[in-house]
Motif scaffolding. Structure first.
Motif, PDB file in Angstrom:
ATOM      1  N   ASP A 146       0.729  -1.119  -0.114  1.00  0.00           N
ATOM      2  CA  ASP A 146      -0.135  -0.091   0.011  1.00  0.00           C
ATOM      3  C   ASP A 146       0.948   1.313   0.010  1.00  0.00           C
ATOM      4  OD1 ASP A 146      -1.923   2.113   0.489  1.00  0.00           O
ATOM      5  OD2 ASP A 146      -2.568   1.148   2.158  1.00  0.00           O
ATOM      6  N   VAL A 147       1.399   1.801  -1.220  1.00  0.00           N
ATOM      7  CA  VAL A 147       2.297   2.812  -1.312  1.00  0.00           C
ATOM      8  C   VAL A 147       1.634   4.248  -0.517  1.00  0.00           C
ATOM      9  CG1 VAL A 147       3.403   4.169  -3.041  1.00  0.00           C
ATOM     10  CG2 VAL A 147       2.960   1.952  -3.541  1.00  0.00           C
ATOM     11  N   SER A 148       0.573   4.372  -0.881  1.00  0.00           N
ATOM     12  CA  SER A 148       0.165   5.851  -0.227  1.00  0.00           C
ATOM     13  C   SER A 148       0.042   5.933   1.285  1.00  0.00           C
ATOM     14  CB  SER A 148      -1.442   6.096  -0.731  1.00  0.00           C
ATOM     15  OG  SER A 148      -2.333   4.775  -0.380  1.00  0.00           O
ATOM     16  N   THR A 149      -0.322   4.572   1.988  1.00  0.00           N
ATOM     17  CA  THR A 149      -0.501   4.709   3.186  1.00  0.00           C
ATOM     18  C   THR A 149       0.954   4.678   3.807  1.00  0.00           C
ATOM     19  OG1 THR A 149      -2.501   3.415   3.289  1.00  0.00           O
ATOM     20  CG2 THR A 149      -1.633   3.315   5.309  1.00  0.00           C
ATOM     21  N   GLN A 150       1.957   3.825   3.155  1.00  0.00           N
ATOM     22  CA  GLN A 150       3.255   3.837   3.495  1.00  0.00           C
ATOM     23  C   GLN A 150       3.896   5.216   3.731  1.00  0.00           C
ATOM     24  OE1 GLN A 150       5.927   0.994   1.548  1.00  0.00           O
ATOM     25  NE2 GLN A 150       4.098  -0.065   0.736  1.00  0.00           N
ATOM     26  N   GLN A 207      12.379   2.372   2.907  1.00  0.00           N
ATOM     27  CA  GLN A 207      12.537   3.107   1.612  1.00  0.00           C
ATOM     28  C   GLN A 207      11.078   3.807   1.355  1.00  0.00           C
ATOM     29  OE1 GLN A 207      13.308   0.547  -1.617  1.00  0.00           O
ATOM     30  NE2 GLN A 207      13.598   2.158  -3.017  1.00  0.00           N
ATOM     31  N   PHE A 208      11.314   5.247   1.287  1.00  0.00           N
ATOM     32  CA  PHE A 208      10.126   6.056   0.874  1.00  0.00           C
ATOM     33  C   PHE A 208       9.704   5.565  -0.432  1.00  0.00           C
ATOM     34  CE2 PHE A 208       7.906   9.858  -0.253  1.00  0.00           C
ATOM     35  CZ  PHE A 208       7.165   9.912   1.207  1.00  0.00           C
ATOM     36  N   PRO A 209       8.374   5.374  -0.791  1.00  0.00           N
ATOM     37  CA  PRO A 209       7.851   4.995  -2.224  1.00  0.00           C
ATOM     38  C   PRO A 209       8.009   6.177  -3.017  1.00  0.00           C
ATOM     39  CG  PRO A 209       6.235   4.651  -0.217  1.00  0.00           C
ATOM     40  CD  PRO A 209       7.340   5.304   0.293  1.00  0.00           C
ATOM     41  N   PRO A 210       8.785   5.851  -4.230  1.00  0.00           N
ATOM     42  CA  PRO A 210       8.910   6.954  -5.468  1.00  0.00           C
ATOM     43  C   PRO A 210       7.777   7.317  -5.978  1.00  0.00           C
ATOM     44  CG  PRO A 210       9.545   4.563  -6.028  1.00  0.00           C
ATOM     45  CD  PRO A 210       9.170   4.404  -4.656  1.00  0.00           C
ATOM     46  N   ASN A 211       6.714   6.499  -5.849  1.00  0.00           N
ATOM     47  CA  ASN A 211       5.490   6.703  -6.746  1.00  0.00           C
ATOM     48  C   ASN A 211       4.473   7.336  -5.771  1.00  0.00           C
ATOM     49  OD1 ASN A 211       6.578   5.724  -9.174  1.00  0.00           O
ATOM     50  ND2 ASN A 211       5.723   3.534  -8.548  1.00  0.00           N
ATOM     51  N   SER A 212       4.816   8.030  -4.567  1.00  0.00           N
ATOM     52  CA  SER A 212       3.992   8.669  -3.828  1.00  0.00           C
ATOM     53  C   SER A 212       3.536   9.970  -4.115  1.00  0.00           C
ATOM     54  CB  SER A 212       4.433   8.784  -2.173  1.00  0.00           C
ATOM     55  OG  SER A 212       5.777   9.316  -2.208  1.00  0.00           O
ATOM     56  N   LEU A 213       2.519  10.706  -3.572  1.00  0.00           N
ATOM     57  CA  LEU A 213       1.963  11.856  -3.867  1.00  0.00           C
ATOM     58  C   LEU A 213       3.022  12.999  -3.729  1.00  0.00           C
ATOM     59  CD1 LEU A 213      -1.694  11.849  -2.315  1.00  0.00           C
ATOM     60  CD2 LEU A 213      -0.857  11.452  -4.948  1.00  0.00           C
ATOM     61  N   ASN A 214       3.067  14.020  -4.454  1.00  0.00           N
ATOM     62  CA  ASN A 214       4.055  15.077  -4.100  1.00  0.00           C
ATOM     63  C   ASN A 214       3.996  15.712  -2.981  1.00  0.00           C
ATOM     64  OD1 ASN A 214       6.055  17.222  -5.451  1.00  0.00           O
ATOM     65  ND2 ASN A 214       4.274  18.441  -4.764  1.00  0.00           N
ATOM     66  N   SER A 215       2.766  15.606  -2.295  1.00  0.00           N
ATOM     67  CA  SER A 215       2.559  16.562  -0.867  1.00  0.00           C
ATOM     68  C   SER A 215       3.394  15.620   0.119  1.00  0.00           C
ATOM     69  CB  SER A 215       1.244  16.745  -0.592  1.00  0.00           C
ATOM     70  OG  SER A 215       0.515  15.321  -0.510  1.00  0.00           O
ATOM     71  N   GLN A 216       3.344  14.362   0.016  1.00  0.00           N
ATOM     72  CA  GLN A 216       3.995  13.362   1.003  1.00  0.00           C
ATOM     73  C   GLN A 216       5.411  13.428   0.841  1.00  0.00           C
ATOM     74  OE1 GLN A 216       2.285  12.261   3.584  1.00  0.00           O
ATOM     75  NE2 GLN A 216       0.507  12.925   2.803  1.00  0.00           N
ATOM     76  N   HIS A 217       5.829  13.422  -0.371  1.00  0.00           N
ATOM     77  CA  HIS A 217       7.365  13.430  -0.796  1.00  0.00           C
ATOM     78  C   HIS A 217       7.883  14.964  -0.409  1.00  0.00           C
ATOM     79  CE1 HIS A 217      10.676  13.382  -3.882  1.00  0.00           C
ATOM     80  NE2 HIS A 217      11.271  12.770  -2.910  1.00  0.00           N
ATOM     81  N   VAL A 218       7.289  15.960  -0.395  1.00  0.00           N
ATOM     82  CA  VAL A 218       7.814  17.380  -0.047  1.00  0.00           C
ATOM     83  C   VAL A 218       7.888  17.178   1.738  1.00  0.00           C
ATOM     84  CG1 VAL A 218       7.095  19.512   0.482  1.00  0.00           C
ATOM     85  CG2 VAL A 218       6.953  18.525  -1.702  1.00  0.00           C
ATOM     86  N   ARG A 219       6.921  16.648   2.310  1.00  0.00           N
ATOM     87  CA  ARG A 219       7.174  16.455   3.863  1.00  0.00           C
ATOM     88  C   ARG A 219       8.046  15.713   4.162  1.00  0.00           C
ATOM     89  NH1 ARG A 219       1.308  15.912   3.310  1.00  0.00           N
ATOM     90  NH2 ARG A 219       0.195  17.625   4.338  1.00  0.00           N
ATOM     91  N   TYR A 220       8.296  14.597   3.536  1.00  0.00           N
ATOM     92  CA  TYR A 220       9.501  13.542   3.690  1.00  0.00           C
ATOM     93  C   TYR A 220      10.687  14.390   3.468  1.00  0.00           C
ATOM     94  CZ  TYR A 220      12.627   9.512   3.264  1.00  0.00           C
ATOM     95  OH  TYR A 220      13.663   8.886   3.541  1.00  0.00           O
ATOM     96  N   LEU A 221      10.921  15.056   2.488  1.00  0.00           N
ATOM     97  CA  LEU A 221      12.344  15.950   2.470  1.00  0.00           C
ATOM     98  C   LEU A 221      12.303  16.845   3.423  1.00  0.00           C
ATOM     99  CD1 LEU A 221      11.946  16.514  -1.673  1.00  0.00           C
ATOM    100  CD2 LEU A 221      13.722  14.942  -0.320  1.00  0.00           C
ATOM    101  N   TYR A 222      11.358  17.362   3.975  1.00  0.00           N
ATOM    102  CA  TYR A 222      11.332  18.493   4.832  1.00  0.00           C
ATOM    103  C   TYR A 222      11.888  18.028   6.271  1.00  0.00           C
ATOM    104  CZ  TYR A 222       9.687  21.425   8.873  1.00  0.00           C
ATOM    105  OH  TYR A 222       9.789  22.146   9.858  1.00  0.00           O
ATOM    106  N   TYR A 223      11.324  16.858   6.703  1.00  0.00           N
ATOM    107  CA  TYR A 223      11.874  15.900   7.799  1.00  0.00           C
ATOM    108  C   TYR A 223      13.157  15.477   7.868  1.00  0.00           C
ATOM    109  CZ  TYR A 223       6.846  15.971   8.999  1.00  0.00           C
ATOM    110  OH  TYR A 223       5.455  16.611   9.505  1.00  0.00           O
ATOM    111  N   LEU A 224      13.380  14.889   6.518  1.00  0.00           N
ATOM    112  CA  LEU A 224      14.845  14.230   6.162  1.00  0.00           C
ATOM    113  C   LEU A 224      16.012  15.307   6.481  1.00  0.00           C
ATOM    114  CD1 LEU A 224      16.612  12.020   5.593  1.00  0.00           C
ATOM    115  CD2 LEU A 224      16.045  12.793   3.222  1.00  0.00           C
ATOM    116  N   GLY A 225      15.604  16.759   6.011  1.00  0.00           N
ATOM    117  CA  GLY A 225      16.441  17.860   5.911  1.00  0.00           C
ATOM    118  C   GLY A 225      16.932  18.196   7.524  1.00  0.00           C
TER     119      GLY A 225
END
Length: 504
Positions: free
Chosen positions: A206-210, A238-256
Motif C-alpha cells: 500500500d504505497v499511499s499509506t506507507q 524506503q520511501f515510495p517513489p510513486n507517492s503523492l507530491n505532498s507526501q514527498h515534500v513533507r518527507y524531504l522536509y523531515y529528512l532535511g
C-alpha cells in the motif's frame, strides 16, 4: 424564452456529493481507478463547501438503517442537525436564474430529473468516503474527541475489508489520526500502532499509506527530539517513489531537519531546497515558512549567504525578519550584533525549533570576520583580533585562528611568541578549483530538475492510443507502397530478362 427555476442551495451540494458516490460505484463496477482519483481530487473543494446539515442529510439518504457506519455517524452528529437539514429546503432557497432557449427545454427537464438522484451505498468505498467526509467536518469543527473515535472506527473498518481501492482512504484517515492525537497530546501512545500499521501496509504494498505513515512517524520522533530513531527509520525503510507530491515534500522536509542535527549540512540543504521547490506556490503558508527558516539556517551553516529573495516572499517577509537580521550579522562577521539578535529573538527561535542550530553559527560568524581581516590586514595582533571580532577574551584567539587555518578558511602563519598572525597574500580565485566546483554543483542541480520533470510527465492514454493507430496506419500505407514498388521492379526486371538477344 427565459425560464426561472428555484433550486435549493443545499440540494446542489448534496447532488454533487451523490454524483461523487456514483463515481465511486462506477470505479468499482468498471475497475477503473481514474474515477476514484477524480473524487479524491475534489476532496479539498468538497471539504470547504460542506456543512454538518448537508452531511447529516446525505448520511440519512445514502446509508441503510442497519449499517454500523450510519448508527455511529448519527451518534456523532446531533439529531438536531438532521432536523435542520430536513427543513433547510423550505427555509433557505436560493433563486438561480437559468436562461435557456426553446430548443433546450427538453434538456432542462432531464436535468430536473437528475437533481433528484437517489443513491444507496452498496460498496465499502462509499462508506469509507462518507466516514472521511464526516471526519473532515469534525476536524473543522474542532470536535477532536468524536473525530478520534471515528478515526479508530474507520481504520478497523478499512483494514478488515483489505481492498486496494480503500488504500487512499486509509492513508488520509491515518494522517488525521496522527494529527488529532498530536493535538490531544497522545503522540507518544500511538507510536506502536503507527509502526504496526506501517509493517502491514508494506506487506500489502500500500504505497499511499506507507508514505503517510513514514511522515507521521518522523514527525512523531521530531516532536520528542528523537533524531537517532528517526535516522534509523530512514535507513531501514524506503520511501515510495510513486507517492503523492505532498507526501514527498513533507518527507524531504523531515529528512532535511534530521540531517541538519547530524551535521550533514550539504545533504540537509539539498533536501530543504528541493522541498521548497516542490511545495505549492499558493497556500501551505505555514509549511513554506518553516522550510524557509530551516533553509536559511542550514545555508548559513554551510558557509553560504542566502539570497535576499528568500526573505522577500509575499506573505512571509514579516515572519522572517528575525532570520534576516541574523543573516546580516553573519554576513558582516559582527559577533556583537549576532549575540544581540540571538538574545532578543531567543523565544522565537525556540518556538521554531531552530535555536540549537543557531547556536552553532557562532563559529561561522568568527570565520567570516577572520576572512574580512585577511583581506584588510597583512599582520594583526591577537588583542586587535579580539577587539575587532568582539570576543569575550583574547586567550581563545590563538586556538580560533589555528582552527581557521586548519579548516582552510584563511591562509596565515601564527607567531606564538609575539602573539600575532601574519596573513599570506591572496592569489587569483579563478586559478583554484572553487569556480569549477560551484559550476559542477549548478550543472548537477539542473540535471536533477530535468530528470524529475521527465519522470513526472503524464502521457494520456487516449493520445497514446491515437498516436499508435496513426503510426500503424502510416506503417500499413508505407508497406503497401513498398510492395507496389517491389512488384513494379519485378515486372520491369522480367521484361528486361525476357528481351530478345538482338536488343542486348
Amino acid at each position: 424564452m427565459e425560464t426561472s427555476i428555484l433550486v435549493p442551495k443545499d440540494l446542489i451540494t448534496i447532488q454533487d456529493l451523490k454524483e461523487q458516490l456514483l463515481l465511486l460505484q462506477k470505479s468499482v463496477d468498471e475497475d477503473e481507478a481514474r474515477y476514484l482519483v477524480r473524487v479524491l481530487r475534489k476532496l479539498s473543494i468538497t471539504r470547504r463547501r460542506i456543512t454538518p446539515q448537508i452531511l447529516a442529510k446525505l448520511i440519512e439518504e445514502s446509508l441503510k438503517e442497519e449499517s454500523k457506519t450510519k448508527s455511529l455517524l448519527i451518534k456523532i452528529f446531533p439529531s438536531t442537525l438532521i432536523k435542520e437539514a430536513e427543513g433547510e429546503e423550505e427555509k433557505k432557497d436560493m433563486q438561480i436564474e437559468i436562461e435557456k432557449e426553446e430548443e433546450e427545454e427538453e434538456e432542462e427537464e432531464k436535468n430536473k430529473q437528475q437533481r433528484n438522484i437517489i443513491v444507496q451505498s452498496k460498496y465499502p468505498e462509499e462508506k469509507a468516503y462518507l466516514q472521511l467526509l464526516s471526519l473532515l467536518e469534525l476536524f473543522k469543527l474542532k470536535d477532536y474527541e468524536n473525530a478520534l473515535k471515528l478515526c479508530e472506527f474507520s481504520i478497523d473498518f478499512i483494514e478488515k475489508k483489505n481492498r486496494r481501492t480503500l488504500d487512499s482512504f486509509l492513508s488520509k484517515v491515518f494522517f488525521y489520526y496522527s494529527r488529532i492525537n498530536e493535538i490531544l497530546g497522545h503522540s507518544k501512545q500511538i507510536r506502536k500502532k503507527l509502526l504496526s500499521a506501517y509493517r502491514t501496509s508494506t506487506l500489502r504494498r500500500d504505497v499511499s499509506t506507507q508514505a503517510v505513515l513514514i511522515n507521521c512517524l518522523l514527525r512523531n520522533y521530531l516532536q520528542f527530539n528523537l533524531y537517532d530513531q528517526g535516522d534509523k527509520l530512514i535507513s531501514k525503510s524506503q520511501f515510495p517513489p510513486n507517492s503523492l507530491n505532498s507526501q514527498h515534500v513533507r518527507y524531504l522536509y523531515y529528512l532535511g531537519r534530521i540531517k541538519a542535527i547530524q551535521l550533514d549540512y550539504t545533504e540537509s540543504f539539498r533536501c530543504l531546497r528541493e522541498a521548497k521547490r516542490k511545495s505549492p506556490r499558493a497556500g501551505a503558508r505555514g509549511f513554506r515558512l518553516s522550510v524557509n527558516k530551516f533553509l536559511c539556517i542550514v545555508q548559513l551553516l554551510t558557509g553560504e549567504i542566502p539570497e535576499i529573495e528568500l526573505f522577500m516572499e509575499k506573505d512571509l517577509h514579516k515572519y522572517l525578519k528575525p532570520y534576516f537580521e541574523l543573516t546580516s550579522a553573519v554576513r558582516t562577521g559582527n559577533l556583537g550584533d549576532f549575540k544581540k539578535v540571538v538574545l532578543r529573538e531567543a523565544q522565537v527561535f525556540k518556538a521554531d525549533q531552530t535555536y540549537s542550530l543557531i547556536l552553532r553559527l557562532r563559529q561561522n560568524v568568527i570565520k567570516t570576520g577572520l576572512k574580512k581581516l585577511n583581506s584588510a590586514y597583512s599582520k594583526i595582533s591577537f588583542e586587535d583580533i579580539s577587539k575587532k571580532l568582539q570576543l569575550d577574551s583574547s586567550d581563545s584567539v590563538e586556538s580560533i585562528c589555528s582552527k581557521a587555518i586548519f579548516d582552510g578558511v584563511i591562509d596565515a602563519i601564527i607567531n606564538h611568541e609575539e602573539k600575532y598572525i601574519k596573513f599570506k597574500e591572496m592569489g587569483d580565485l579563478y586559478s583554484t578549483l572553487i569556480p569549477q566546483k560551484a559550476f559542477g554543483q549548478r550543472i548537477k542541480f539542473c540535471l536533477n530538475i530535468h530528470n524529475t520533470a521527465v519522470k513526472n510527465m503524464r502521457f494520456p492514454e487516449e493520445l497514446l492510443k491515437e498516436q499508435e493507430e496513426i503510426d500503424t496506419e502510416e506503417g500499413k500505407e508505407q508497406l503497401k507502397e513498398l510492395e507496389k514498388m517491389s512488384t513494379n521492379n519485378e515486372e520491369g526486371k522480367g521484361d528486361f530478362d525476357q528481351g530478345e538477344p538482338g536488343n542486348l
